[in-house]
Design an enzyme around this catalytic site. Sequence first.
Site, PDB file in Angstrom:
ATOM      1  N   ARG A  47       0.820  -1.220   0.000  1.00 37.35           N
ATOM      2  CA  ARG A  47       0.000   0.000   0.000  1.00 37.35           C
ATOM      3  C   ARG A  47       0.846   1.259   0.000  1.00 37.35           C
ATOM      4  O   ARG A  47       0.387   2.325  -0.326  1.00 37.35           O
ATOM      5  CB  ARG A  47      -0.865   0.015   1.262  1.00 37.35           C
ATOM      6  CG  ARG A  47      -1.984  -0.983   1.201  1.00 37.35           C
ATOM      7  CD  ARG A  47      -2.929  -0.751   2.332  1.00 37.35           C
ATOM      8  NE  ARG A  47      -2.194  -0.755   3.599  1.00 37.35           N
ATOM      9  CZ  ARG A  47      -2.783  -0.750   4.787  1.00 37.35           C
ATOM     10  NH1 ARG A  47      -4.081  -0.708   4.885  1.00 37.35           N
ATOM     11  NH2 ARG A  47      -2.064  -0.756   5.888  1.00 37.35           N
ATOM     12  N   LYS A 145      -0.906 -18.950   5.952  1.00 40.75           N
ATOM     13  CA  LYS A 145      -1.717 -19.246   7.110  1.00 40.75           C
ATOM     14  C   LYS A 145      -1.722 -18.064   8.081  1.00 40.75           C
ATOM     15  O   LYS A 145      -0.804 -17.254   7.984  1.00 40.75           O
ATOM     16  CB  LYS A 145      -1.187 -20.500   7.819  1.00 40.75           C
ATOM     17  CG  LYS A 145       0.218 -20.278   8.419  1.00 40.75           C
ATOM     18  CD  LYS A 145       0.486 -21.096   9.624  1.00 40.75           C
ATOM     19  CE  LYS A 145       0.041 -20.478  10.897  1.00 40.75           C
ATOM     20  NZ  LYS A 145       0.943 -19.502  11.530  1.00 40.75           N
ATOM     21  N   HIS A 175       4.329 -23.721   6.645  1.00 45.43           N
ATOM     22  CA  HIS A 175       5.765 -23.788   6.339  1.00 45.43           C
ATOM     23  C   HIS A 175       6.460 -24.957   7.039  1.00 45.43           C
ATOM     24  O   HIS A 175       7.536 -25.371   6.647  1.00 45.43           O
ATOM     25  CB  HIS A 175       6.465 -22.455   6.607  1.00 45.43           C
ATOM     26  CG  HIS A 175       6.771 -22.168   8.037  1.00 45.43           C
ATOM     27  ND1 HIS A 175       5.847 -21.657   8.899  1.00 45.43           N
ATOM     28  CD2 HIS A 175       7.903 -22.335   8.768  1.00 45.43           C
ATOM     29  CE1 HIS A 175       6.399 -21.515  10.101  1.00 45.43           C
ATOM     30  NE2 HIS A 175       7.651 -21.920  10.048  1.00 45.43           N
ATOM     31  N   LYS A 179       9.913 -27.854   5.966  1.00 48.19           N
ATOM     32  CA  LYS A 179      11.148 -28.083   6.719  1.00 48.19           C
ATOM     33  C   LYS A 179      11.733 -29.436   6.323  1.00 48.19           C
ATOM     34  O   LYS A 179      11.012 -30.431   6.282  1.00 48.19           O
ATOM     35  CB  LYS A 179      10.863 -28.045   8.234  1.00 48.19           C
ATOM     36  CG  LYS A 179      10.546 -26.638   8.750  1.00 48.19           C
ATOM     37  CD  LYS A 179      10.380 -26.639  10.257  1.00 48.19           C
ATOM     38  CE  LYS A 179       9.844 -25.314  10.746  1.00 48.19           C
ATOM     39  NZ  LYS A 179      10.879 -24.308  11.008  1.00 48.19           N
ATOM     40  N   GLU A 213       8.864 -22.358  21.690  1.00 47.32           N
ATOM     41  CA  GLU A 213       9.602 -21.193  21.194  1.00 47.32           C
ATOM     42  C   GLU A 213      10.115 -20.372  22.361  1.00 47.32           C
ATOM     43  O   GLU A 213       9.440 -20.263  23.385  1.00 47.32           O
ATOM     44  CB  GLU A 213       8.674 -20.297  20.373  1.00 47.32           C
ATOM     45  CG  GLU A 213       8.163 -20.928  19.116  1.00 47.32           C
ATOM     46  CD  GLU A 213       7.365 -19.922  18.312  1.00 47.32           C
ATOM     47  OE1 GLU A 213       7.977 -19.191  17.528  1.00 47.32           O
ATOM     48  OE2 GLU A 213       6.142 -19.849  18.486  1.00 47.32           O
ATOM     49  N   ASP A 232      -2.791 -20.144  15.851  1.00 43.50           N
ATOM     50  CA  ASP A 232      -1.518 -19.795  15.206  1.00 43.50           C
ATOM     51  C   ASP A 232      -0.644 -21.037  14.986  1.00 43.50           C
ATOM     52  O   ASP A 232       0.077 -21.117  13.996  1.00 43.50           O
ATOM     53  CB  ASP A 232      -0.773 -18.775  16.088  1.00 43.50           C
ATOM     54  CG  ASP A 232       0.496 -18.240  15.435  1.00 43.50           C
ATOM     55  OD1 ASP A 232       0.464 -17.979  14.220  1.00 43.50           O
ATOM     56  OD2 ASP A 232       1.519 -18.081  16.133  1.00 43.50           O
ATOM     57  N   HIS A 237       0.565 -26.172  12.256  1.00 37.90           N
ATOM     58  CA  HIS A 237       1.850 -26.864  12.370  1.00 37.90           C
ATOM     59  C   HIS A 237       1.750 -28.153  13.196  1.00 37.90           C
ATOM     60  O   HIS A 237       2.250 -29.204  12.794  1.00 37.90           O
ATOM     61  CB  HIS A 237       2.907 -25.955  13.003  1.00 37.90           C
ATOM     62  CG  HIS A 237       3.082 -24.645  12.293  1.00 37.90           C
ATOM     63  ND1 HIS A 237       2.921 -24.498  10.940  1.00 37.90           N
ATOM     64  CD2 HIS A 237       3.406 -23.405  12.749  1.00 37.90           C
ATOM     65  CE1 HIS A 237       3.140 -23.231  10.601  1.00 37.90           C
ATOM     66  NE2 HIS A 237       3.431 -22.550  11.681  1.00 37.90           N
ATOM     67  N   LYS A 337       4.870 -19.848  23.488  1.00 38.15           N
ATOM     68  CA  LYS A 337       5.884 -18.806  23.311  1.00 38.15           C
ATOM     69  C   LYS A 337       6.541 -18.551  24.657  1.00 38.15           C
ATOM     70  O   LYS A 337       5.966 -18.828  25.694  1.00 38.15           O
ATOM     71  CB  LYS A 337       5.231 -17.528  22.795  1.00 38.15           C
ATOM     72  CG  LYS A 337       4.645 -17.708  21.406  1.00 38.15           C
ATOM     73  CD  LYS A 337       4.735 -16.454  20.593  1.00 38.15           C
ATOM     74  CE  LYS A 337       4.230 -16.657  19.180  1.00 38.15           C
ATOM     75  NZ  LYS A 337       5.240 -17.156  18.254  1.00 38.15           N
TER      76      LYS A 337
END
Length: 486
Positions: A47, A145, A175, A179, A213, A232, A237, A337
């Site tokens: 944008r 995603k 993704h 891997k 993570e 998420d 995943h 996380k």
Amino acid sequence: MALLPTFDMLLFGGTGDLVTRKLLPALYRRHAAGQVSPESRIVGIGRKAISTEDYVSQAESGCREFLGKEFDAARWSSFSTHLNYVKVEAAVAEDYAALSALLAGREDLVRVFFYSTASNLFATISHNLARAGVVTPLARVVLEKPLGNDVASAELINQEVGTIFPERQIYRIDHYLGKEAVQNLMALRFGNALFEPLWRRGLIRHVQITVAEELGVERRGQFYDTTGALRDMVQNHLLQLLCIMAMEPPASSDPDSVRDEKLKVLRALRPLRDRDVLTKTVRGQYKAGAVRGAPVPGYLEEADIAPDSTTETFVALKAEIDTWRWAGVPFYLRTGKRLQDRLTELVVTFDEVPHPIFDKPPTTQAANLLVIRLQPDESITLTILAKNPGEGMRLKPVDLALDLGETFKTRSLDAYERLLMDTVKGNLTLFMRRDELDAAWRWIDPIRAGWEQYDERPKSYIAGSWGPAASSALIGRDGFAWHDEI
Ligand code: BG6
């Protein structure tokens, strides 16, 4: 590696986080590997009213940061000749004229539209591309995603995008499937006769899948606070890893044979309904703590997070697959996380011997474990019991350990390098089909509904820990423990 067919790669969300951190570095690497033909073009679309020169210099600083030592100024200057920038407001049909001008005369080349934007724009962008006359038979669309927020919104997006692009031209990204280590899991299961006879109830007691993570929500607070770990990470995943662990051997490696088998797993997942969410799931949210010795703020103190947010940054759950192969074998899934380590690991715990003739070693660990580590390093470790040297029959767990990085002595491709190449080559195997996505949402939605119904708020955990205590209790109730707790 062979030269790719000449392509036009059109990156919507061209100045965004994913393009900067992952897609441009991935394309740079493929260029450095000599796979990108001189006539190929990479077009950032956004944008912002900026020039191609500005875009190139923005992209350069991103690539310098994310490629680190791999960045080479001379290579960059040849890579940057592929780059262009076009300003397009997704919802403004007239803006797309600039794209059709850029693409005119290149209709017989592979054309990849990569939508790295919020998924509520996917339908609008598709319709506007069609109106601009740039959707050619060789065009592909890549959908990042999370696709939708629930089964209904995902279905709507799929339907709309499906009116413009046939299914064989739609590449839904997860993704994790790109891997190397995840593909290695397929190699382990279906390239060796050894494991298949063991891969079932009666021999496997339980399976753990952990995607931990150290990172917090970084600069993605706004997105994350309306998404949460279930949508998420688990919806995509973790469920994809579960599918690859649990699927039946496909008849061939062609995309649909593989995707058919994954779909069967998703459809066989026992629904977690009503009160199940209280006993079989755990939600968590991190509070301030320390990761690797450095103090970090709590989730509620992060930028762009509502001060009273009840979004979960951690999920643990028990999944069961109602099939002959897996009846009675729990799959424990866990992701979060700001955990203690960055770690993606699948742990298969095998049954004990039916009739022990030796004394049990003084450890709570099962005799046989297969640990497949996907991140940060790739390794496969099989634990067996061996005789401790010396007098008497004392057994001790020992590891048969394979470090794949050491063995192959080569850098694994980043997931996006592999996936972007596959979109150019037209290989759909590592992408999700519409019915898979639908089945995944159908299993996830009742969990969220249950959390709402019972007002199940996230339990707090200290950043840098392994999540809330309730997560250990969840697996502990079945008499097991997480691998890091053994
Ligand atoms: C993304 C999530 O899909 O995966 C992020 O949106 C997460 O929140 C990331 O950090 C993890 O990916 P990886 O490859 O670093 O394990």
